[in-house]
Design a protein around this motif. Structure first.
Motif, PDB file in Angstrom:
ATOM      1  N   SER A  53       0.857  -1.181   0.000  1.00 46.30           N
ATOM      2  CA  SER A  53       0.000   0.000   0.000  1.00 46.30           C
ATOM      3  C   SER A  53       0.901   1.242   0.000  1.00 46.30           C
ATOM      4  N   GLY A 130       3.148  -1.667  13.661  1.00 51.81           N
ATOM      5  CA  GLY A 130       2.598  -2.462  12.554  1.00 51.81           C
ATOM      6  C   GLY A 130       1.965  -3.769  12.958  1.00 51.81           C
ATOM      7  N   GLN A 131       1.833  -4.002  14.273  1.00 55.53           N
ATOM      8  CA  GLN A 131       1.394  -5.320  14.750  1.00 55.53           C
ATOM      9  C   GLN A 131       0.127  -5.826  14.086  1.00 55.53           C
ATOM     10  N   ARG A 132      -0.807  -4.932  13.921  1.00 57.21           N
ATOM     11  CA  ARG A 132      -2.127  -5.315  13.438  1.00 57.21           C
ATOM     12  C   ARG A 132      -2.054  -5.915  12.027  1.00 57.21           C
ATOM     13  N   LEU A 133      -1.029  -5.488  11.276  1.00 53.25           N
ATOM     14  CA  LEU A 133      -0.997  -5.885   9.871  1.00 53.25           C
ATOM     15  C   LEU A 133       0.166  -6.807   9.534  1.00 53.25           C
ATOM     16  N   ASP A 135       0.892  -9.931  10.318  1.00 56.43           N
ATOM     17  CA  ASP A 135       0.548 -11.293   9.949  1.00 56.43           C
ATOM     18  C   ASP A 135      -0.005 -11.339   8.526  1.00 56.43           C
ATOM     19  N   SER A 136      -0.971 -10.470   8.251  1.00 59.25           N
ATOM     20  CA  SER A 136      -1.577 -10.540   6.922  1.00 59.25           C
ATOM     21  C   SER A 136      -0.589 -10.099   5.843  1.00 59.25           C
ATOM     22  N   THR A 137       0.282  -9.120   6.163  1.00 58.68           N
ATOM     23  CA  THR A 137       1.245  -8.708   5.129  1.00 58.68           C
ATOM     24  C   THR A 137       2.315  -9.770   4.932  1.00 58.68           C
ATOM     25  N   LYS A 139       2.000 -12.941   5.256  1.00 60.78           N
ATOM     26  CA  LYS A 139       1.378 -14.002   4.456  1.00 60.78           C
ATOM     27  C   LYS A 139       1.286 -13.589   2.995  1.00 60.78           C
ATOM     28  N   MET A 140       0.929 -12.302   2.782  1.00 57.48           N
ATOM     29  CA  MET A 140       0.771 -11.838   1.415  1.00 57.48           C
ATOM     30  C   MET A 140       2.108 -11.878   0.680  1.00 57.48           C
ATOM     31  N   ARG A 143       2.989 -15.412  -0.120  1.00 58.47           N
ATOM     32  CA  ARG A 143       2.122 -15.887  -1.206  1.00 58.47           C
ATOM     33  C   ARG A 143       2.634 -15.366  -2.556  1.00 58.47           C
TER      34      ARG A 143
END
Lengths: 163, 777, 291
Positions: A53, A130-133, A135-137, A139-140, A143
């Motif tokens: 982003s 950045g904790q909130r994001l 994990d998802s980043t 993984k992204m 991927r």
């Protein structure tokens, strides 16, 4: 932070293993990798520009591969640091022959499942805010790496087959 | 001439709106960041991103070469500046050298490494990105219990056991009490690290005039005078050539009861560059570098008889100190130990504190400072004992209070509780919630599968800090009252109010004593060149210690007024009240304002009397004050999600005489909000590499206005001999009483599932797991 | 909390804005609720910020009878704020689910400034809007200097913080259907206590006819890297009578086959379970509102 998962590549295990050790391929597949230089056996220096982003971070670091058991497994250690923080990933990648169920493979249904399990340490501003994001980043990014690897694999297979 | 309006109404005890509010709510108050000066420079501080690392090298060249950057200083430049002071002394205390900039090693994330000074704050901020620091990361440790394990990384290599001090206290015969006990209840109880998060972060402006060798430091602090003494020492300045000004302070909660590296650093920078310099702490820095609160791991044991009589208390307290001692760091857990028996008649107590270094920012005083932790511990233990004995928790508490006739009550930890009727606020709170009906309602709710709980806490508070022999830097307070020649009244207080409202309450006191209008009184504070020496605002002391100082100064002044009144009315039978002196024989009167004018004009003076109307009093409190109270919380846990709803919140406080009920309620409300924060959502989390991962308000959950329950307040008044105003303190009461009441209610809601204890914060996931697993965490 | 130097433009027309971003390395500023904090933390350091706030065209909220959906569509300009959407009489009557989602975002200050276009383009995995937009099968109208295209929301959001938006492209508007009469709706959310972002958020739309559930749409946010439509839940509930048991049975599938996120506020397991709970709650309320 623990990371773990798997991705099935439409490649034979030997080939998948080779690709995962190939600096040119790694450089192409690691999201944001701008430069990857071999500085020793199984050791590389790397410049990365990670863009997620609006967030962008320049990282300089090292990639090391240890505990080689070709073509079954190896340990991958990635370290990088920049103004926005630093990170260290340490993971074991295990390659298991598998059946490809999705996507097109010129090999038919033969493929390799790459299982990864490891630990990512993050420091600096990234860790603090950045904790909130994370994990998802993370993984992204993983991927995306495997998607590109599958793509690169398919191309090289193509090149090998088509004279 | 007589501009003073005589008033007859008594103001003490009235709900009066704050004199401070108009400037605060219209945005016209001046905070440190509002200060502008010709030629002012801006500083930005480079901080360690590592929990522990060796500094191999620092290259400041790329930064210093930038246009607009005037200086960059690193550790080797500040050799002459003294260490950040620790005011607490304990036998055998290990005090690490705490320089204002890191030298060859960093000890926590946020540790200041370099300061860049530039013509504007943007350039200064850019400059620190250009400083190249080569770190060799080292193993860090953030968990105090892990830090005590053999082989743990040493925070300070010279002390591999990470132990800064141990402290032992006992009273009575604890071993015997435990041997004879019919029942012993044990529990590990934590009070997690919290970030004080004042709305205004810290900030400093330093202005050095080399010709006069005068340094003026503007700082958002709770202790202007102590700051001047200590920073002057650090910088090697003559104290009388240093002035500290505290503009408006947007919240402190103890976090500004300190002397910070940046305060001395800005003084140093201003002296070096010969220009004023400003540093404003960012919210990120506030999380990383301003002290944290709490940080306890406590192991409690309580010995009792089967009938509920408490006999003995044992506590092993592990205090997470962080990497350094700030001003009072090691002293805070000793306050927990002093208050560990709570309001109960424990005659036999034993406590051991271990102060542990970790690679985290230091802990220090945060609203309640040691007492919320102690209250949380003892109030949880009383509930655990009640559970064990199948007794009603209210009944168990009422059984173990000292009786009304036992005061002053000497505790097993050596305190003398001045006055009290501990059953009174609890009984009042029980009445307010209609306790027996409420318990029936709870039974019905639980029968229907609802997870409803009732939690009680009672608390005693050590406040009004404090008798000087028992404090690190003097515990008295000062006041000056001047009646100006026009009759207007100026009060100077040595306290440093920053939201508590003493500009209003002290004006109420002075208005009543002098019989003048509050509008004719101004209360000044927070400027060392205007106000006589004082100690500051913390520990619920401003009204309880600063108030009596003011009261006595007013008495001295009134005596002098009377002398002038007698002279001017030519009578020795004069009464002074209501803003005038009256001759009881003739009925002739003279206004204070006329007396003030005459005293300064000094055409004639009473015998042995100096001109002018001014009095100063330094008041030494004979004892701490011990207010007390009771909170009751009714809560319900959502079975599906684990979310807690606070359905009722009742807070009954006994701080004796109330000067302004509006402000007392405000203190209770704010205190409860911060208590709820600890109980339900706040936690400073360091990961295993000592990175603060709740480093911003996006991840650090503060309670919000929209999530606050309605707070029903009540008061009891038990007269106290501790000071002439009969006031105690109320600034921390709400926080101290809150967290155990909340946790007790939630444990009560889940107790039928076998839940005995839950550590804070009571996050929804934690509770959901307990519900799902039938009480097994 | 001081950003790096950047060039700042505040164009007043869409054309001008598109020309500016076509030059490259520009970041578009809408409400700034995500970008500004990132810039202050220096996690984002764009060379050029193009502020859209003066482009009146992007603020329009209007109905278009013949638009993208058979029953008519609402066009929400990219710069419509959460507050405008939450309080708009048009949105509340024609697409009440979206108004309900908007009212759950952040806090009053965020809702006053944050925009639907900004939030959608940022594609935060825990943002509220995507759940509603998935349930509404919304479309995203994109524009470049050269042309326009419209993407369904599930093609627009690609991954965590990743969309199909090209560097020279802007979100022009979000298009949602005008709700069919009798459609029940609900947005149910477990808010993260610090930021207010969704630990999980579930948006539901349902229709009933002759005692049967005829139409179900469920959008889920917060659980995974990106918001998604819980089609298994939809299929399981459609055709049932919509009893409590039917709802529970369908909702139990809400997190099936999804790689759930973990963070310090909620484990993957908790997120999964809460997705089921909040799906059931959203369906229950939506059904109670359907007639």
């Amino acid at each position: 932070m623990k990371v773990g998962g798997s991705y099935t590549l439409p490649l034979l295990r030997q080939r998948a293993h080779e690709l995962l050790q190939d600096p040119a391929i790694l450089a192409r597949c690691m999201p944001g990798c701008e430069d990857l230089k071999k500085i020793g056996p199984d050791e590389y220096e790397m410049q990365m520009k990670v863009v997620v982003s609006a967030v962008q971070g320049l990282f300089a670091g090292k990639v090391r591969i240890t505990d080689q058991k070709p073509p079954e497994s190896f340990r991958l250690i990635v370290e990088g640091s920049g103004k926005v923080g630093f990170m260290k990933g340490d993971g074991l990648l295990t390659l298991v022959p598998a059946t490809v169920t999705t996507g097109v493979s010129i090999l038919g249904s033969e493929g390799t499942e790459v299982r990864y399990e490891g630990d990512v340490q993050v420091g600096g501003t990234l860790a603090g805010v950045g904790q909130r994001l994370l994990d998802s980043t993370a993984k992204m990014i993983i991927r995306k790496f495997f998607e590109k690897l599958a793509e690169a694999g398919a191309e090289t297979e193509q090149a090998a087959i088509v004279p | 001439m007589a501009t003073t309006i005589t008033k007859t109404e008594t103001l003490v005890g009235k709900r009066i709106r704050r004199k401070e509010d108009p400037r605060l709510i219209t945005g016209t108050a001046t905070y440190v960041d509002d200060i502008q000066m010709p030629g002012m420079h801006h500083a930005c501080i480079l901080r360690s991103p590592h929990g522990a690392a060796r500094i191999r090298s620092i290259n400041i060249k790329p930064a210093i070469n930038q246009a607009g950057v005037v200086a960059v200083f690193i550790g080797k430049d500040i050799e002459a500046v003294g260490p950040v002071p620790c005011g607490a002394s304990l036998p055998g205390l290990r005090v690490p050298a705490h320089s204002i900039l890191a030298k060859d090693r960093v000890y926590y994330v946020g540790h200041p490494v370099a300061v860049a000074v530039a013509t504007d704050r943007y350039i200064a901020r850019d400059a620190i990105d250009l400083i190249e620091v080569d770190y060799e990361p080292l193993q860090a440790v953030s968990d105090p219990e892990k830090a005590l394990e053999p082989g743990a990384p040493a925070v300070h290599p010279e002390w591999p056991d990470n132990t800064a001090f141990t402290f032992h206290q006992e009273g009575g015969e604890p071993e015997k009490a435990f041997k004879e006990a019919e029942v012993v209840v044990k529990q590990r109880i934590t009070s997690q690290r919290l970030v004080p998060t004042s709305i205004e972060t810290r900030g400093v402006v330093a202005d050095y005039r080399s010709a006069e060798k005068n340094l003026t430091l503007y700082s958002s602090t709770q202790i202007p005078h102590l700051l001047r003494t200590l920073v002057a020492q650090m910088l090697g300045l003559a104290e009388n050539r240093m002035r500290v000004i505290t503009p408006e302070v947007g919240g402190g909660f103890g976090s500004k009861l300190n002397v910070y590296a940046e305060e001395a650093l800005m003084g140093f920078v201003a002296m070096k560059i010969g220009k004023p310099v400003k540093w404003i702490e960012s919210r990120r820095e506030n999380f990383l570098c301003t002290i944290h609160g709490r940080g306890h791991v406590d192991y409690y044991e309580i010995a009792a008889r089967r009938d509920g009589t408490v006999l003995g208390l044992r506590l092993k307290l592990i205090q997470d100190l962080g990497a350094y001692h700030q001003l009072l760091t090691p002293a805070i857990p000793t306050l927990s130990v002093l208050m560990m028996p709570g309001l109960y008649k424990f005659r036999n107590v034993i406590a051991d504190i271990v102060g542990v270094f970790t690679n985290c920012v230091p802990t220090d005083a945060y609203r309640g400072a040691g007492r919320p932790e102690a209250t949380h511990g003892i109030e949880r233990m009383m509930d655990l004992l009640a559970l064990e004995l199948k007794m009603d928790p209210a009944e168990l508490r009422l059984k173990n209070f000292p009786g009304k006739g036992e005061f002053p009550y000497l505790t097993a930890t050596g305190l003398s509780y001045d006055s009290g009727d501990y059953a009174a606020p609890l009984k009042k709170a029980l009445d307010m919630v209609d306790y027996h009906k409420l318990r029936n309602a709870q039974r019905d709710a639980k029968a229907k599968g609802r997870l409803m709980g009732i939690g009680i806490s009672t608390y005693g508070e050590i406040c009004a800090f404090g008798p000087s022999p028992a404090t690190p830097a003097g515990g008295w307070e000062s006041a000056t009252v001047k009646i100006e020649p026009s009759g207007k009244v100026t009060v100077l207080t040595g306290t440093s109010p920053h939201g508590q409202g003493e500009e209003t309450t002290f004006a109420q006191i002075a208005a009543d004593e002098l019989g003048v209008s509050m509008d004719d009184i101004i209360v000044l504070h927070g400027d060392t060149s205007i106000v006589q020496y004082g100690i500051g605002t913390f520990g619920s002391r401003s009204t309880a210690v600063g108030g009596p100082a003011l009261y006595y100064a007013l008495q001295d002044l009134k005596a002098k007024i009377k002398k002038f009144g007698e002279m001017l009315l030519e009578s020795d039978d004069v009464t002074c009240s209501g803003g005038q002196c009256i001759c009881n024989k003739t009925g002739k009167t003279i206004e204070f304002a006329q007396i003030a004018a005459a005293s300064y004009r000094a055409m004639k003076l009473p015998p042995n009397t100096e001109p002018g109307l001014m009095a100063t009093h330094f008041w030494e409190p004979p004892n701490f004050a011990f207010p007390f109270g009771a909170h009751i919380v009714v809560s319900e846990v959502d079975r599906d999600t684990g979310q807690v709803e606070i359905q009722r919140y009742v807070a009954v406080d006994d701080c004796v005489n109330i000067i302004n009920p509006l402000l007392v309620d405000g203190q209770i409300h704010g205190g409860v909000a911060q208590g709820l924060g600890q109980a339900l959502c706040e936690q400073a989390v360091y990961d295993e590499n000592a990175q603060l991962i709740t480093g911003e308000l996006m991840d650090y959950a503060l309670p919000k206005a929209s999530t606050m329950p309605y707070i029903e307040t009540g008061h009891t008044i038990t007269p106290s001999p501790v000071n002439p105003l009969g006031v105690k303190g109320v600034g921390e009461a709400g926080t101290i009483g809150c967290s155990p009441a909340v946790v007790n209610s939630v444990v009560d809601a889940l107790s039928h599932l076998g839940v005995r204890h839950i550590d804070m914060p009571l996050t929804s996931e934690k509770l959901w797991k307990l519900v799902r697993q039938g009480g097994q965490a | 909390m001081i950003p790096q130097n950047f060039e700042y433009s505040a164009p007043t027309s869409l054309k001008e804005a598109l020309a500016l971003i076509a030059k490259g390395d520009a970041k578009v500023l809408a409400g700034g609720m995500s970008l500004i904090p990132l810039m202050k933390l220096r996690l984002a350091a764009p060379e050029h910020v193009v502020d859209l706030s003066r482009i009146a065209d992007l603020k329009s909220v209007h109905e278009d009878g013949k638009g993208e959906f058979p029953g008519g569509a609402l066009h929400l300009g990219a710069l419509a704020t959460h507050f405008e959407i939450e309080s708009s009489a048009l949105v509340r009557s024609k697409c009440p689910l979206l108004a309900e989602v908007a009212s759950n975002i952040g806090d009053v200050q965020v809702r006053n400034v944050g925009t639907i276009g900004g939030s959608t383009a940022h594609a935060d995995p825990a943002a509220d809007y995507p759940a509603g937009l998935m349930a509404l099968e919304a479309k995203v109208h994109l524009t470049t200097a050269k042309g326009e295209r419209t993407l369904p929301i599930d093609q627009f959001i690609v991954d965590a913080l990743s969309t199909a938006l090209k560097p020279n492209e802007l979100v022009r508007e979000i298009i949602v259907p005008v709700e069919t009469r009798g459609t029940g709706f609900s947005y149910q959310k477990l808010a993260q206590p610090a930021s207010g972002f969704a630990v999980v958020g579930v948006a539901a739309r349902v229709r009933k006819s002759a005692g049967k559930v005829t139409f179900v749409r469920v959008g889920v946010t917060g659980l995974a890297g990106k918001a998604f439509r819980a089609t298994r839940v939809e299929k399981l509930l459609e055709g049932t009578s919509g009893s409590a048991a039917d709802i529970q049975k369908a909702a139990a599938q809400a997190a099936e086959g999804v790689d759930a996120n973990t963070d310090l506020h909620a484990s993957a397991d908790y997120r999964r379970q809460m997705t089921k709970v909040f799906t059931a709650r959203a369906l229950t309320q939506a059904l109670s509102r359907a007639d």
